[in-house]
Design an enzyme around this catalytic site. Sequence first.
Site, PDB file in Angstrom:
ATOM      1  N   LYS A 186       0.883  -1.184   0.000  1.00 42.65           N
ATOM      2  CA  LYS A 186       0.000   0.000   0.000  1.00 42.65           C
ATOM      3  C   LYS A 186       0.911   1.221   0.000  1.00 42.65           C
ATOM      4  CE  LYS A 186      -1.993   2.940   1.993  1.00 42.65           C
ATOM      5  NZ  LYS A 186      -1.728   4.350   1.648  1.00 42.65           N
ATOM      6  N   GLU A 262       9.768   1.414  10.746  1.00 43.55           N
ATOM      7  CA  GLU A 262      10.715   2.530  10.619  1.00 43.55           C
ATOM      8  C   GLU A 262       9.887   3.800  10.765  1.00 43.55           C
ATOM      9  OE1 GLU A 262      12.977   2.030   7.014  1.00 43.55           O
ATOM     10  OE2 GLU A 262      13.761   0.111   7.679  1.00 43.55           O
ATOM     11  N   CYS A 296      13.700  11.014   6.863  1.00 45.35           N
ATOM     12  CA  CYS A 296      13.532  10.633   8.276  1.00 45.35           C
ATOM     13  C   CYS A 296      14.836  10.791   9.049  1.00 45.35           C
ATOM     14  CB  CYS A 296      13.045   9.202   8.372  1.00 45.35           C
ATOM     15  SG  CYS A 296      14.182   8.034   7.633  1.00 45.35           S
ATOM     16  N   GLU A 398       8.820  16.301  15.605  1.00 42.06           N
ATOM     17  CA  GLU A 398       9.298  16.155  14.225  1.00 42.06           C
ATOM     18  C   GLU A 398       8.516  17.114  13.320  1.00 42.06           C
ATOM     19  OE1 GLU A 398       8.095  12.703  11.843  1.00 42.06           O
ATOM     20  OE2 GLU A 398      10.200  12.405  11.358  1.00 42.06           O
TER      21      GLU A 398
HETATM   22  P1  NAD Z   1       2.213   8.310   7.466  1.00 43.29           P
HETATM   23  O1  NAD Z   1       2.366   7.514   8.712  1.00 43.29           O
HETATM   24  O2  NAD Z   1       1.223   9.398   7.432  1.00 43.29           O
HETATM   25  O3  NAD Z   1       1.813   7.356   6.253  1.00 43.29           O
HETATM   26  C1  NAD Z   1       2.603   6.265   5.874  1.00 43.29           C
HETATM   27  C2  NAD Z   1       1.722   5.233   5.205  1.00 43.29           C
HETATM   28  O4  NAD Z   1       0.814   4.700   6.153  1.00 43.29           O
HETATM   29  C3  NAD Z   1       0.877   5.774   4.058  1.00 43.29           C
HETATM   30  O5  NAD Z   1       0.874   4.804   3.037  1.00 43.29           O
HETATM   31  C4  NAD Z   1      -0.492   5.920   4.696  1.00 43.29           C
HETATM   32  O6  NAD Z   1      -1.555   5.840   3.788  1.00 43.29           O
HETATM   33  C5  NAD Z   1      -0.501   4.720   5.624  1.00 43.29           C
HETATM   34  N1  NAD Z   1      -1.420   4.809   6.751  1.00 43.29           N
HETATM   35  C6  NAD Z   1      -1.809   5.910   7.435  1.00 43.29           C
HETATM   36  N2  NAD Z   1      -2.644   5.571   8.449  1.00 43.29           N
HETATM   37  C7  NAD Z   1      -2.774   4.222   8.405  1.00 43.29           C
HETATM   38  C8  NAD Z   1      -3.510   3.273   9.180  1.00 43.29           C
HETATM   39  N3  NAD Z   1      -4.251   3.646  10.226  1.00 43.29           N
HETATM   40  N4  NAD Z   1      -3.411   1.972   8.847  1.00 43.29           N
HETATM   41  C9  NAD Z   1      -2.654   1.579   7.806  1.00 43.29           C
HETATM   42  N5  NAD Z   1      -1.957   2.426   7.026  1.00 43.29           N
HETATM   43  C10 NAD Z   1      -2.008   3.735   7.321  1.00 43.29           C
HETATM   44  O7  NAD Z   1       3.667   8.817   7.096  1.00 43.29           O
HETATM   45  P2  NAD Z   1       4.074   9.780   5.892  1.00 43.29           P
HETATM   46  O8  NAD Z   1       3.513  11.125   6.203  1.00 43.29           O
HETATM   47  O9  NAD Z   1       3.745   9.120   4.606  1.00 43.29           O
HETATM   48  O10 NAD Z   1       5.676   9.821   6.020  1.00 43.29           O
HETATM   49  C11 NAD Z   1       6.357  10.727   6.825  1.00 43.29           C
HETATM   50  C12 NAD Z   1       6.715  10.072   8.140  1.00 43.29           C
HETATM   51  O11 NAD Z   1       7.432   8.879   7.898  1.00 43.29           O
HETATM   52  C13 NAD Z   1       7.626  10.914   8.998  1.00 43.29           C
HETATM   53  O12 NAD Z   1       7.217  10.789  10.341  1.00 43.29           O
HETATM   54  C14 NAD Z   1       8.993  10.257   8.838  1.00 43.29           C
HETATM   55  O13 NAD Z   1       9.874  10.431   9.890  1.00 43.29           O
HETATM   56  C15 NAD Z   1       8.595   8.822   8.697  1.00 43.29           C
HETATM   57  N6  NAD Z   1       9.639   8.082   7.999  1.00 43.29           N
HETATM   58  C16 NAD Z   1      10.443   7.246   8.720  1.00 43.29           C
HETATM   59  C17 NAD Z   1      11.470   6.554   8.094  1.00 43.29           C
HETATM   60  C18 NAD Z   1      12.407   5.650   8.842  1.00 43.29           C
HETATM   61  O14 NAD Z   1      13.197   4.966   8.211  1.00 43.29           O
HETATM   62  N7  NAD Z   1      12.379   5.639  10.163  1.00 43.29           N
HETATM   63  C19 NAD Z   1      11.651   6.710   6.723  1.00 43.29           C
HETATM   64  C20 NAD Z   1      10.811   7.576   6.023  1.00 43.29           C
HETATM   65  C21 NAD Z   1       9.795   8.256   6.664  1.00 43.29           C
HETATM   66  O1  6OD Z   2      18.738   4.192   3.279  1.00 42.20           O
HETATM   67  C1  6OD Z   2      17.814   3.476   3.659  1.00 42.20           C
HETATM   68  O2  6OD Z   2      17.820   2.241   3.541  1.00 42.20           O
HETATM   69  C2  6OD Z   2      16.650   4.075   4.289  1.00 42.20           C
HETATM   70  N1  6OD Z   2      15.711   3.237   4.756  1.00 42.20           N
HETATM   71  C3  6OD Z   2      16.551   5.412   4.359  1.00 42.20           C
HETATM   72  C4  6OD Z   2      15.482   6.080   4.986  1.00 42.20           C
HETATM   73  C5  6OD Z   2      15.287   7.400   4.799  1.00 42.20           C
HETATM   74  C6  6OD Z   2      14.172   8.063   5.393  1.00 42.20           C
HETATM   75  O3  6OD Z   2      13.570   8.985   4.919  1.00 42.20           O
END
Ligand code: NAD
Ligand code: 6OD
Length: 494
Positions: A186, A262, A296, A398
């Site tokens: 998804k 993540e 992230c 964040e």
């Molecule tokens: P988000 O949590 O809003 O959405 C991520 C995904 O989850 C989307 O596909 C969304 O449709 C889905 N989703 C939302 N609510 C859901 C539910 N209740 N059940 C199932 N699926 C659901 O995140 P975003 O805004 O797309 O991304 C930004 C966030 O992601 C930031 O907080 C960032 O730090 C984090 N992030 C973390 C990493 C990491 O490696 N730790 C990497 C990239 C992004």
């Molecule tokens: O480099 C990667 O494998 C990884 N998961 C990066 C994540 C970046 C977050 O926005």
Amino acid sequence: MPLDQLMEEIRAQNFINGNYTKGTSGKTFRNISPVDGSLISIVHEASLKDVDAAVKAAKAALTGPWGEMPLAKRLEIVSGIVEGIQARFDDFLEAEVADTGKPMSLASHLDIPRGAANFQIFADIMRNHHDAAFRMPTPDGTGALNYTVSRPKGVIGVISPWNLPLLLMTWKVGPALACGNTVVVKPSEETPSTTAMLGDVMNSVGVPPGVYNVIHGFGPNSAGEFLTQHPDVDAITFTGETVTGEAIMKKAAVGIRDVSFELGGKNPAIVFADCDLDKAIEGTNRSVFANCGQVCLGTEKVFVERPIFDEFVVRLKAAAEKQICGRPDEKATTLGPLISQEHRDKVLNYYKLAADSGATVVTGGGVPNLDSSLEKGAWVEPTIWTGLPDDHPVIKEEIFGPCCHIRPFDSEEEVIALANDTPYGLACSIWTENLTRAHRVAPQIESGITWVNSWFLRDLRTPFGGSKQSGIGREGGDYSLEFYTELTNICIKL
Ligand code: NAD
Ligand code: 6OD
């Protein structure tokens, strides 16, 4: 059907059991360009029935040709996906840039090449993987032999975010397929295109139907929730916000399904007075502003040792003011827009809160003055603040935008405590030329990854993930196998 039209349809449809489908919901949503607010595509939202069909196809594929396939053949196919993406590099690039608005220069060097490389690394890992054996003595003197056998975990639900859409999705699908699982993905509703396009690559390189499925939609009461609550999904891997992780974990608790998460971060950079300042400025400029701050691992709070604080602020300000907002295909562009108007509102609220709270706005703090053709885009200025108290929301929460707060510090003990004073624990960068100090400080930082004199330097065999509220589990190299395989120990009494 003309090729262009076909490509457009492929980007906006679900991909179930090897076929593109509009699904049965009759519902669509608009995929809007964050660059100028124009319409990119009308995406077909999956219904509960469509999600069920995708999961059923994934379950059936576990025992079909995919399940029976010799490992060498499976890995050959997984490696073939790399070539499949490379053969359509320009299409993937164009689609990723359209959905995200990020500069072409970034997506062509990071998103698409890493999106492909994620399949190669895990095919290689599995080629070299071996099971373990343990001999043990027994009281009767004959002994016993234990050996491990690893099996795929089953149907993996993959839920991915919008900031690095192809890269972060294949970071999960690569190991899942290399280990013999099947997936239902998804993608974020903001960036559906490249995940959908990958279905066509899967077909062209011989991935059997049902192994890779894509369903479009939102989270609650939509495709995301339908997927996570489906009883035939054996495990869920998710990248996104911490609060979404909490909601998904509740669904995963039913049936005791495994999760790999993540999540969010509030990452510090620590700049010691003994650093190479040119490198520290260049690195912090990247870690704060790359991808418009939507990484992230990006830095949002910078701690600078007092003797170089003023100079650091002046120089990072100068670097920020050289960032060029503009259309993705313009060569000079270094900074794209945020992903959406909704996210822009959130970031601008933090900009306002900082200013209202008496922060010194070193640079930025608002909306850039751009060509009128971009006025419906999600643009914000690169922004730096100083002078906020340590417990301010701008320091604690964040933001996920092109901004940071800079604060002076006086001792190692103080800065370690400041860096760790957060519920998150994802990433940190330390800038120092003193190797002893680097080794002393780095292990004391509560984060999944700590860089010394760099940022986002990735060896894909290393463990990647977050501690505290930044995640559960580690992915990368052999560490991914802990989530994507199930181990059985076989004990033979000799
Ligand atoms: P988000 O949590 O809003 O959405 C991520 C995904 O989850 C989307 O596909 C969304 O449709 C889905 N989703 C939302 N609510 C859901 C539910 N209740 N059940 C199932 N699926 C659901 O995140 P975003 O805004 O797309 O991304 C930004 C966030 O992601 C930031 O907080 C960032 O730090 C984090 N992030 C973390 C990493 C990491 O490696 N730790 C990497 C990239 C992004
Ligand atoms: O480099 C990667 O494998 C990884 N998961 C990066 C994540 C970046 C977050 O926005």
